[in-house]
Design a protein around this motif. Sequence first.
Motif, PDB file in Angstrom:
ATOM      1  N   TYR A 142      40.019  -0.046   2.672  1.00  0.00           N
ATOM      2  CA  TYR A 142      38.950   0.476   1.816  1.00  0.00           C
ATOM      3  C   TYR A 142      39.511   1.438   0.787  1.00  0.00           C
ATOM      4  CZ  TYR A 142      35.701  -1.283   5.344  1.00  0.00           C
ATOM      5  OH  TYR A 142      35.002  -2.066   6.204  1.00  0.00           O
ATOM      6  N   ASP A 143      38.808   1.449  -0.401  1.00  0.00           N
ATOM      7  CA  ASP A 143      39.095   2.460  -1.410  1.00  0.00           C
ATOM      8  C   ASP A 143      38.514   3.793  -0.962  1.00  0.00           C
ATOM      9  OD1 ASP A 143      40.642   2.121  -3.571  1.00  0.00           O
ATOM     10  OD2 ASP A 143      39.132   1.040  -4.758  1.00  0.00           O
ATOM     11  N   ASP A 144      38.846   4.833  -1.710  1.00  0.00           N
ATOM     12  CA  ASP A 144      38.168   6.105  -1.462  1.00  0.00           C
ATOM     13  C   ASP A 144      36.702   5.953  -1.841  1.00  0.00           C
ATOM     14  OD1 ASP A 144      40.454   7.263  -0.607  1.00  0.00           O
ATOM     15  OD2 ASP A 144      41.002   8.078  -2.589  1.00  0.00           O
ATOM     16  N   LEU A 145      35.856   6.890  -1.332  1.00  0.00           N
ATOM     17  CA  LEU A 145      34.438   6.839  -1.674  1.00  0.00           C
ATOM     18  C   LEU A 145      34.278   7.081  -3.176  1.00  0.00           C
ATOM     19  CD1 LEU A 145      32.887   8.804   1.308  1.00  0.00           C
ATOM     20  CD2 LEU A 145      32.668   6.377   0.837  1.00  0.00           C
ATOM     21  N   PRO A 146      33.242   6.497  -3.807  1.00  0.00           N
ATOM     22  CA  PRO A 146      33.082   6.678  -5.259  1.00  0.00           C
ATOM     23  C   PRO A 146      32.781   8.126  -5.623  1.00  0.00           C
ATOM     24  CG  PRO A 146      31.183   5.601  -4.324  1.00  0.00           C
ATOM     25  CD  PRO A 146      32.195   5.647  -3.240  1.00  0.00           C
ATOM     26  N   GLU A 147      33.062   8.456  -6.902  1.00  0.00           N
ATOM     27  CA  GLU A 147      32.897   9.837  -7.366  1.00  0.00           C
ATOM     28  C   GLU A 147      31.445  10.289  -7.254  1.00  0.00           C
ATOM     29  OE1 GLU A 147      34.606  12.422 -11.126  1.00  0.00           O
ATOM     30  OE2 GLU A 147      34.065  10.317 -11.372  1.00  0.00           O
TER      31      GLU A 147
END
Lengths: 186, 154
Positions: A142-147
């Motif tokens: 997974y990517d980091d959580l969105p801004e």
Amino acid sequence: MASKMALSRSFRLWGRALVVQRRSMGTGPLGYFPSRLDIGKREVVGFGLTGEECYVEDVHSPFPAIRFKEDTAEIAMLREKEKGDWKKLTVPERKELYRASFAQTLTEMEAPTGEWKPILGVTLFLSSLGIWFYLWMRKFVYDDLPETMTNEELVKDQIRFMIEGRTNPVQGLASNYDYEKGQWKK
Amino acid sequence: MASSSMKMALWTRNALIRGVRPQMQTAAGIRFMSSKVQETDAEFDARYEAFFNRKDIDGWEIRKAMQDLARMDLVPEPTIVAAALRACRRVNDYSLTTRFLEVVKFKCGSKQDEIWPYMLQEIRPTLDELGISTPEELGYDKPELALPNPYEIH
């Protein structure tokens, strides 16, 4: 649930009975019957569970059609003694007679098997595999959580936008906001 | 709740019994939305006692009656139990007495602590007279032996 358990239990009991007696194609009085149990010299004593001459243990049908053991010489002697005064039977003889007719007592049939322990263990182990898999995905996939979720300013902007848009005014977000005073309802 | 479960018990019992011996149901009993005459508890007890007291009863019939009692939603009265034990004595089947007492105890269900001592107290004279041991006296109130699980035998 209860009936399902009873069903699986009766299948288990059936399997148990089959362990005791080997199946064989019969040529007896019910010769046409596709499957018949070879009961040896066991005495047929009653109707049993289904009318078939076999030994099935079940607390709901506690009187099997045949005796559990064949009549050996010792048991035959006991049966002779049984015809006399029962007060003369010793406790081991009583138990011997019981076990000649029945394989297990009702309490033994009902005794807990401890089966729930491995079931619980395996269930928790498999659940933990899922959790480990999720953690692995978090780290490597997974990517980091969105801004918009992590940046506090952007989150506040989003909430302000929703208040001004009267989002869900009956039961949701905007219903908690007092527009006359310009603040959240207390 | 109590009355509906009682009705259910009566319904079950009578549905089971009616097929067996309808001619025994003579006196008018309680009606639960049915045109059929219901057998009273006393009549039921008397019928089973009489069945077990038959002089020519055989092991097959004893087991049949015991099995029927085991299938019903009730604990048989001590008088029925005593009559059944005497019937076992007449056909010289000791093991059947132990099994039947076990069944009666099992039938007490969650009320075992209340009903089973009463049952023992009521049938004690019969037990002593015939020389019958209770399941406890034989150590059958706890598991004594264990069978291997057939699915674990390879």
